[in-house]
Structure formats: structure tokens, C-alpha cells
Design a protein around this motif. Structure first.
Motif, PDB file in Angstrom:
ATOM      1  N   UNK A 116    -100.876  72.274 -20.683  1.00 47.47           N
ATOM      2  CA  UNK A 116     -99.539  71.844 -21.032  1.00 47.47           C
ATOM      3  C   UNK A 116     -98.591  71.830 -19.851  1.00 47.47           C
ATOM      4  N   UNK A 117     -98.589  72.877 -19.177  1.00 45.33           N
ATOM      5  CA  UNK A 117     -98.083  73.163 -17.827  1.00 45.33           C
ATOM      6  C   UNK A 117     -98.199  71.902 -16.937  1.00 45.33           C
ATOM      7  N   UNK A 118     -99.506  71.790 -16.855  1.00 46.76           N
ATOM      8  CA  UNK A 118     -99.956  70.583 -15.904  1.00 46.76           C
ATOM      9  C   UNK A 118     -99.411  69.175 -16.324  1.00 46.76           C
ATOM     10  N   UNK A 119     -99.416  68.778 -17.608  1.00 49.02           N
ATOM     11  CA  UNK A 119     -98.961  67.619 -18.198  1.00 49.02           C
ATOM     12  C   UNK A 119     -97.459  67.462 -18.048  1.00 49.02           C
ATOM     13  N   UNK A 120     -96.502  68.676 -18.336  1.00 48.97           N
ATOM     14  CA  UNK A 120     -95.151  68.405 -18.183  1.00 48.97           C
ATOM     15  C   UNK A 120     -94.772  68.404 -16.703  1.00 48.97           C
ATOM     16  N   UNK A 121     -95.356  69.254 -15.972  1.00 53.46           N
ATOM     17  CA  UNK A 121     -95.221  69.174 -14.403  1.00 53.46           C
ATOM     18  C   UNK A 121     -95.365  67.519 -13.918  1.00 53.46           C
TER      19      UNK A 121
END
Length: 64
Positions: free
Chosen positions: A20-25
Motif C-alpha cells: 500500500x505504501x509503495x502504491x500511494x507513493x
């Protein structure tokens, strides 16, 4: 990073929020959680996991 299962000492897999962190970044955003002590927004993975920022953790004696 791997987490331990509450009932066993076996790793259960990677951090569920890592993808999720990777996607939103990729979209220029960040995942945040509010500090349970002062209400400030926390974006550090360590602080989000503890629900306390470094200042509040220090004031609280690290009882997170």
C-alpha cells in the motif's frame, strides 16, 4: 520486514502495508495515522505501527 504470528513464533509474511505504501507513493501521496497521544499525523512506518510519534514515545517512557 517480516512479522511474527501472535500464536506462534513463525513468520507470517511481509508487512501488509508495504505494498500500500509503495502504491500511494507512486501517486505522490503518503499513508498517515494520528498519534494517540497528541493527535498529530504520523507518516513514519515505525510511528504508524506504534500509533505514537517519537516525541510522545519519549514522554510516555517508551511504553508503546
Amino acid at each position: 520486514m517480516r512479522h511474527l504470528n501472535d500464536n506462534q513464533n513463525e513468520p507470517v509474511g511481509p508487512d501488509p502495508l508495504a505494498s500500500l505504501d509503495a502504491e500511494v507513493r507512486r501517486h505522490g501521496a503518503r499513508v498517515a495515522t494520528k498519534c494517540r497521544v497528541c493527535g498529530r499525523w504520523l507518516v513514519s512506518p515505525k510511528s504508524r505501527a506504534a500509533h505514537e510519534g517519537p516525541t510522545c514515545r519519549t514522554k510516555d517512557g517508551g511504553a508503546a
